[in-house]
Design a protein around this motif. Structure first.
Motif, PDB file in Angstrom:
ATOM      1  N   LEU A   1       0.699  -1.217  -0.033  1.00 53.16           N
ATOM      2  CA  LEU A   1       0.058  -0.118   0.055  1.00 53.16           C
ATOM      3  C   LEU A   1       0.886   1.255   0.103  1.00 53.16           C
ATOM      4  CD1 LEU A   1      -2.957  -1.146   2.389  1.00 53.16           C
ATOM      5  CD2 LEU A   1      -2.959  -0.738   0.134  1.00 53.16           C
ATOM      6  N   THR A   2       2.004   1.267   0.562  1.00 45.42           N
ATOM      7  CA  THR A   2       2.857   2.376   0.741  1.00 45.42           C
ATOM      8  C   THR A   2       3.399   2.587  -0.819  1.00 45.42           C
ATOM      9  OG1 THR A   2       3.709   1.844   2.829  1.00 45.42           O
ATOM     10  CG2 THR A   2       4.873   3.349   1.485  1.00 45.42           C
ATOM     11  N   GLN A   3       3.665   1.510  -1.532  1.00 41.17           N
ATOM     12  CA  GLN A   3       4.101   1.777  -2.971  1.00 41.17           C
ATOM     13  C   GLN A   3       3.118   1.879  -3.744  1.00 41.17           C
ATOM     14  OE1 GLN A   3       4.936  -1.989  -5.276  1.00 41.17           O
ATOM     15  NE2 GLN A   3       6.912  -1.156  -5.289  1.00 41.17           N
ATOM     16  N   VAL A   4       1.857   1.625  -3.587  1.00 46.12           N
ATOM     17  CA  VAL A   4       0.625   2.181  -4.234  1.00 46.12           C
ATOM     18  C   VAL A   4       0.529   3.766  -3.960  1.00 46.12           C
ATOM     19  CG1 VAL A   4      -2.117   2.444  -4.394  1.00 46.12           C
ATOM     20  CG2 VAL A   4      -0.764   0.034  -4.429  1.00 46.12           C
ATOM     21  N   PHE A   5       0.766   4.394  -2.875  1.00 50.09           N
ATOM     22  CA  PHE A   5       0.645   5.686  -2.482  1.00 50.09           C
ATOM     23  C   PHE A   5       1.860   6.500  -3.324  1.00 50.09           C
ATOM     24  CE2 PHE A   5       2.437   9.383  -0.266  1.00 50.09           C
ATOM     25  CZ  PHE A   5       1.447   9.942   0.138  1.00 50.09           C
ATOM     26  N   PHE A   6       2.943   6.060  -3.289  1.00 46.22           N
ATOM     27  CA  PHE A   6       4.104   6.876  -3.912  1.00 46.22           C
ATOM     28  C   PHE A   6       3.964   6.749  -5.524  1.00 46.22           C
ATOM     29  CE2 PHE A   6       6.130   6.359   0.179  1.00 46.22           C
ATOM     30  CZ  PHE A   6       6.533   7.685   0.289  1.00 46.22           C
ATOM     31  N   ILE A   7       3.330   5.654  -6.012  1.00 45.48           N
ATOM     32  CA  ILE A   7       3.109   5.458  -7.365  1.00 45.48           C
ATOM     33  C   ILE A   7       2.281   6.267  -7.951  1.00 45.48           C
ATOM     34  CG2 ILE A   7       2.393   3.894  -9.289  1.00 45.48           C
ATOM     35  CD1 ILE A   7       3.700   1.825  -8.082  1.00 45.48           C
ATOM     36  N   ASN A   8       1.125   6.592  -7.313  1.00 43.57           N
ATOM     37  CA  ASN A   8       0.087   7.527  -7.522  1.00 43.57           C
ATOM     38  C   ASN A   8       0.464   8.930  -7.355  1.00 43.57           C
ATOM     39  OD1 ASN A   8      -1.644   5.388  -7.821  1.00 43.57           O
ATOM     40  ND2 ASN A   8      -2.906   5.655  -5.741  1.00 43.57           N
ATOM     41  N   VAL A   9       1.382   9.259  -6.345  1.00 40.49           N
ATOM     42  CA  VAL A   9       1.897  10.439  -6.252  1.00 40.49           C
ATOM     43  C   VAL A   9       2.863  11.000  -7.262  1.00 40.49           C
ATOM     44  CG1 VAL A   9       3.290  12.080  -5.008  1.00 40.49           C
ATOM     45  CG2 VAL A   9       1.398  10.629  -3.871  1.00 40.49           C
ATOM     46  N   TYR A  10       3.431   9.922  -7.648  1.00 39.27           N
ATOM     47  CA  TYR A  10       4.511  10.123  -8.943  1.00 39.27           C
ATOM     48  C   TYR A  10       3.938  10.187 -10.005  1.00 39.27           C
ATOM     49  CZ  TYR A  10       7.121   8.415 -12.761  1.00 39.27           C
ATOM     50  OH  TYR A  10       7.655   8.170 -14.129  1.00 39.27           O
ATOM     51  N   SER A  11       2.820   9.612 -10.602  1.00 42.67           N
ATOM     52  CA  SER A  11       2.040   9.800 -11.759  1.00 42.67           C
ATOM     53  C   SER A  11       1.333  11.119 -11.681  1.00 42.67           C
ATOM     54  CB  SER A  11       0.836   8.802 -11.837  1.00 42.67           C
ATOM     55  OG  SER A  11       1.712   7.392 -11.808  1.00 42.67           O
ATOM     56  N   GLY A  12       0.554  11.394 -10.634  1.00 44.82           N
ATOM     57  CA  GLY A  12       0.218  12.857 -10.730  1.00 44.82           C
ATOM     58  C   GLY A  12       1.038  13.908 -10.751  1.00 44.82           C
ATOM     59  N   CYS A  13       2.038  13.919  -9.915  1.00 49.20           N
ATOM     60  CA  CYS A  13       3.089  14.852  -9.971  1.00 49.20           C
ATOM     61  C   CYS A  13       3.755  15.267 -11.331  1.00 49.20           C
ATOM     62  CB  CYS A  13       4.039  14.801  -9.082  1.00 49.20           C
ATOM     63  SG  CYS A  13       3.897  15.159  -7.273  1.00 49.20           S
ATOM     64  N   MET A  14       3.860  14.178 -11.942  1.00 51.46           N
ATOM     65  CA  MET A  14       4.592  14.239 -13.197  1.00 51.46           C
ATOM     66  C   MET A  14       3.608  15.050 -14.355  1.00 51.46           C
ATOM     67  SD  MET A  14       7.843  13.155 -13.290  1.00 51.46           S
ATOM     68  CE  MET A  14       8.317  12.449 -14.690  1.00 51.46           C
ATOM     69  N   PHE A  15       2.474  15.005 -14.260  1.00 55.16           N
ATOM     70  CA  PHE A  15       1.280  15.641 -15.101  1.00 55.16           C
ATOM     71  C   PHE A  15       1.207  16.868 -14.727  1.00 55.16           C
ATOM     72  CE2 PHE A  15      -0.282  11.177 -16.855  1.00 55.16           C
ATOM     73  CZ  PHE A  15      -0.107  11.702 -18.251  1.00 55.16           C
ATOM     74  N   CYS A  16       1.102  17.178 -13.413  1.00 53.30           N
ATOM     75  CA  CYS A  16       0.782  18.359 -12.851  1.00 53.30           C
ATOM     76  C   CYS A  16       1.802  19.278 -13.040  1.00 53.30           C
ATOM     77  CB  CYS A  16       0.398  18.389 -11.242  1.00 53.30           C
ATOM     78  SG  CYS A  16      -1.321  17.544 -11.007  1.00 53.30           S
ATOM     79  N   ILE A  17       2.935  18.778 -12.822  1.00 56.47           N
ATOM     80  CA  ILE A  17       4.295  19.599 -12.983  1.00 56.47           C
ATOM     81  C   ILE A  17       4.501  20.011 -14.406  1.00 56.47           C
ATOM     82  CG2 ILE A  17       7.009  19.916 -12.446  1.00 56.47           C
ATOM     83  CD1 ILE A  17       6.475  18.257  -9.917  1.00 56.47           C
ATOM     84  N   LEU A  18       4.251  19.093 -15.254  1.00 60.22           N
ATOM     85  CA  LEU A  18       4.518  19.230 -16.704  1.00 60.22           C
ATOM     86  C   LEU A  18       3.389  20.486 -17.207  1.00 60.22           C
ATOM     87  CD1 LEU A  18       4.938  15.743 -18.276  1.00 60.22           C
ATOM     88  CD2 LEU A  18       6.417  17.842 -18.403  1.00 60.22           C
ATOM     89  N   ALA A  19       2.188  20.271 -16.687  1.00 62.67           N
ATOM     90  CA  ALA A  19       1.058  21.483 -16.768  1.00 62.67           C
ATOM     91  C   ALA A  19       1.443  22.854 -16.500  1.00 62.67           C
ATOM     92  CB  ALA A  19      -0.137  20.845 -15.930  1.00 62.67           C
TER      93      ALA A  19
END
Length: 308
Positions: A94-112
């Motif tokens: 579940l910890t890995q799920v948390f960081f994978i979700n944050v990674y995916s969202g951060c990449m898209f949001c920072i690129l935006a």
């Protein structure tokens, strides 16, 4: 509620036994290279006060997000390749799920946010300094991290409340869909919240990027030839980066839905393409394409040679 000590087994590694040594070397080399190029670019921007501007601050956060994303997966894959029976605790999963979700969202949001920075720079140059202030950039980044962290935490809590009937995952790592599919019954709340989170993390940033570049294109079409060249030079690294990560995300989604039909080679390539290739290529693309970064690296190298 599930016990955090429950074990999750990863059966996908059984089909990779013939390639374990090669995969171990390949993933280790790529992961170390990813860490080195990202941290090097962060160090260059941090040491050069002339690069302490919004675009480069966002680039630093893009690099750090890439490091966090690859670090949430690669060490686990390496450890599982070395193990006879790859397993992880439910809490670790579940910890890995948390960081994978944050990674995916951060990449898209920072690129935006980087696309928005380019839009203001090209379409409203006289207002750039008053709009893209350091305080405003810090506030936007804080909102991104808080919103993504809280939404990912809520998703993890919802998944952790599911009662599991199975404890085997036919993938290389954990993800929210894989863990949710282990439950004894379907949960509409988890599904709906996951869909809403995905729309917020992916669709909204993509709309912002496309809208920004549509405005930039319209402005450049009315500009002089020299302005068009300068505009393309500043936008090209970001466009390449955005297309690269969007493509990796698209294939990642396809893999998640069709993982039981994906061959072992596709299994490995999908993970490498999403968690290693974008973080590895992004700093290289910016380092090659952006003249100020190249000049900063050259100055640092000359200063080092003189000191020697």
């Amino acid at each position: 509620m599930n016990s955090s000590s429950a074990s999750i087994s990863f059966t996908a590694y059984g089909s990779l036994h013939r390639y374990k040594a090669a995969l171990l070397v390949c993933i280790s080399v790529l992961y170390v290279s990813c860490l080195c190029v990202n941290l090097l670019l962060v160090l260059v921007i941090w040491l050069d006060s002339g690069l302490h501007r919004p675009m480069y601050v966002l680039l630093v956060h893009l690099c750090l997000s890439g490091v966090a994303g690859s670090s949430s997966v690669c060490p686990h894959v390496i450890r599982h390749l070395l193990a006879d029976r790859p397993q992880s605790s439910l809490a670790g999963c579940l910890t890995q799920v948390f960081f994978i979700n944050v990674y995916s969202g951060c990449m898209f949001c920072i690129l935006a946010l980087m696309a928005y920075d380019r839009y203001v720079s090209i379409c409203k140059p006289l207002l750039y300094r008053s709009i893209m202030t350091p305080a405003w950039v810090r506030l936007l980044l804080l909102l991104v991290y808080l919103s993504l962290g809280s939404s990912s935490a809520v998703q993890v809590v919802l998944i952790s409340r599911l009662r599991l009937c199975r404890h085997t995952v036919d993938k290389l790592t954990c993800d929210s869909l894989a863990v949710a599919q282990l439950s004894c019954e379907s949960s509409p709340v988890v599904s709906v919240f996951g869909l809403c989170t995905a729309v917020w993390m992916v669709l909204c940033p993509c709309v912002l990027v496309l809208g920004s570049y549509l405005h930039i294109l319209l402005v450049l079409l009315r500009s002089s030839r020299a302005s068009q060249v300068r505009g393309l030079q500043t936008c090209t690294p970001h466009l390449v980066t955005f297309i690269n990560f969007s493509s990796a995300s698209f294939f990642g989604v396809i893999y998640n839905r069709l993982s039981d039909r994906v061959p072992e080679a596709g299994l490995v390539l999908t993970y490498v393409n999403f968690f290693i290739v974008p973080p590895l290529l992004h700093p290289i693309i910016y380092g090659i394409k952006m003249q100020e970064i190249r000049q900063s690296v050259k100055k640092m190298m000359k200063r080092k040679i003189i000191q020697m």
